[in-house]
Enzyme design. Structure first.
Site, PDB file in Angstrom:
ATOM      1  N   TYR A  83      33.418  56.481  35.054  1.00 32.07           N
ATOM      2  CA  TYR A  83      33.389  55.498  36.143  1.00 32.07           C
ATOM      3  C   TYR A  83      34.747  55.422  36.830  1.00 32.07           C
ATOM      4  O   TYR A  83      34.853  55.505  38.050  1.00 32.07           O
ATOM      5  CB  TYR A  83      32.997  54.127  35.595  1.00 32.07           C
ATOM      6  CG  TYR A  83      33.197  53.009  36.593  1.00 32.07           C
ATOM      7  CD1 TYR A  83      32.385  52.905  37.718  1.00 32.07           C
ATOM      8  CD2 TYR A  83      34.215  52.064  36.420  1.00 32.07           C
ATOM      9  CE1 TYR A  83      32.575  51.887  38.643  1.00 32.07           C
ATOM     10  CE2 TYR A  83      34.405  51.042  37.342  1.00 32.07           C
ATOM     11  CZ  TYR A  83      33.585  50.958  38.453  1.00 32.07           C
ATOM     12  OH  TYR A  83      33.782  49.953  39.367  1.00 32.07           O
ATOM     13  N   SER A 128      38.640  50.391  41.940  1.00 28.57           N
ATOM     14  CA  SER A 128      38.540  49.564  40.741  1.00 28.57           C
ATOM     15  C   SER A 128      39.863  49.532  39.992  1.00 28.57           C
ATOM     16  O   SER A 128      40.632  50.503  40.024  1.00 28.57           O
ATOM     17  CB  SER A 128      37.452  50.127  39.822  1.00 28.57           C
ATOM     18  OG  SER A 128      37.479  49.508  38.551  1.00 28.57           O
TER      19      SER A 128
END
Length: 350
Positions: A167, A142
């Site tokens: 995350y 990501s």
């Protein structure tokens, strides 16, 4: 090529499965079908690929009614025994891991979900790939891994040791774990740092989905950082095209790579990382304006400060992707938004 794609009830996973099936690959799709967001949307994505939700039986493969080369299994990556059994039976050539607990803000209140799905689940996948001679593991990382980095555009050569959400930390951990398996066991791995993916069949927790729904329902939208956020919005078809090209090009070990001076995205091991982004950051207010123009309706805006875990801007340097893979995403935000809204109106009869 026989490919396992994890996360095929998800947004990117569904599109990738269709792309590989349409070019003739054999695909096994895997998803836990959790309830992080509306399960009905996940079932409808599966229906689009010919999987009847009524036929789904945890741990057992079901065949697509649309694609002869497609089968699906509901399985959690945390289920190590189930994952190992699947790999032993199916003899995959390559694996694309798109399954994950997504979302930055959700990680602030539900950290355990990220450790189980993104760390434990990924470890089980690495172990399965190691023991079953997988030729290439490509996995979703990501843009969140860039964390506090403010040097733009974000380059895979930059330091990513300062994440600002769990995350992001879990995605950085995936890259570290992948390198370890590439180094120790010669497993070719490629990390895919996606930049703000959007498009038809997207996730309901993402900005475009939330904004469109609220505007159509005459409800206010929450505009964080007072609209001064910038995001490198990347259309889903561009992401998928990049993933397909990368899957076809496993990394090779580079014995000349120097750990002191070498590019951080490379290694002596068969390991690499790529950014996949549009390389064109858009102000949040401009993004909202494009939605308003497409809908023919003005949004009611609630201006708010930046949320914990968010970063003010993202901007992908895709130079290695262009040089090594020969690909650069190119769909404009205005075109991508229009395609999403056309889908949204049809799907929700809005």
């Amino acid at each position: 090529m026989k490919v396992l794609i994890t996360g095929t009830a998800g947004f990117i996973g569904m599109h990738l499965a269709e792309k590989l099936l349409e070019r003739g690959d054999e695909v096994v799709g895997l998803d836990s079908i959790n309830d992080y967001y509306e399960v009905q949307l996940k079932y409808d994505r599966l229906r689009k690929t010919g999987i009847d939700p009524a036929s789904i039986d945890y741990g057992n493969l079901v065949s697509s009614e649309k694609y002869p080369g497609y089968r699906f299994i509901q399985l959690q990556l945390e289920d190590k025994e189930g994952v190992m059994k699947l790999f032993a039976e199916q003899k995959f050539d390559k694996v694309v891991n798109l399954a994950a607990q997504a979302g930055v803000r959700y990680s602030l209140t539900n950290p355990d979900a990220y450790i189980q799905a993104n760390i434990v689940g990924f470890l089980n996948l690495l172990e399965a790939c190691r023991h079953h001679q997988i030729k290439h593991l490509a996995y979703a990382s990501s843009s969140s891994v860039y964390g506090t980095n403010t040097h733009m555009p974000f380059s895979t050569a930059h330091n990513v040791d300062h994440p600002v959400s769990l995350y992001a930390a879990s995605k950085k951990s995936n890259e570290l774990m992948a390198h370890t398996y590439s180094h120790l066991f010669g497993l070719p791995t490629t990390g895919l740092r996606f930049f703000t993916v959007y498009g038809p069949w997207g996730r309901p927790d993402m900005a475009l989905f939330l904004f469109t729904k609220a505007i159509l329902e005459d409800k206010p939208i929450q505009v964080f950082n007072f609209g001064e956020m910038k995001r490198d919005f990347t259309y889903v078809d561009d992401i998928v095209e990049g993933v397909v090209r990368i899957v076809d090009r496993p990394p090779v070990a580079d014995p000349t790579w120097d750990p002191d001076t070498g590019d951080a995205s490379k290694s002596k091991a068969p390991y690499t990382v790529y950014n996949i982004g549009n390389s064109n950051p858009v102000r949040l207010m401009d993004f909202i304006q494009a939605i308003e123009e497409s809908l023919g309706k003005e949004a009611k805006k609630e201006m708010l400060p930046i949320q914990p875990g968010d970063v003010p801007a993202t901007f992908a340097d895709t130079t290695p992707l262009e040089k090594e893979i020969g690909y650069k995403p190119a769909t404009s935000v205005s075109d991508g938004i229009q395609r999403f809204i056309d889908w949204y109106r049809e799907y929700y009869n809005a």
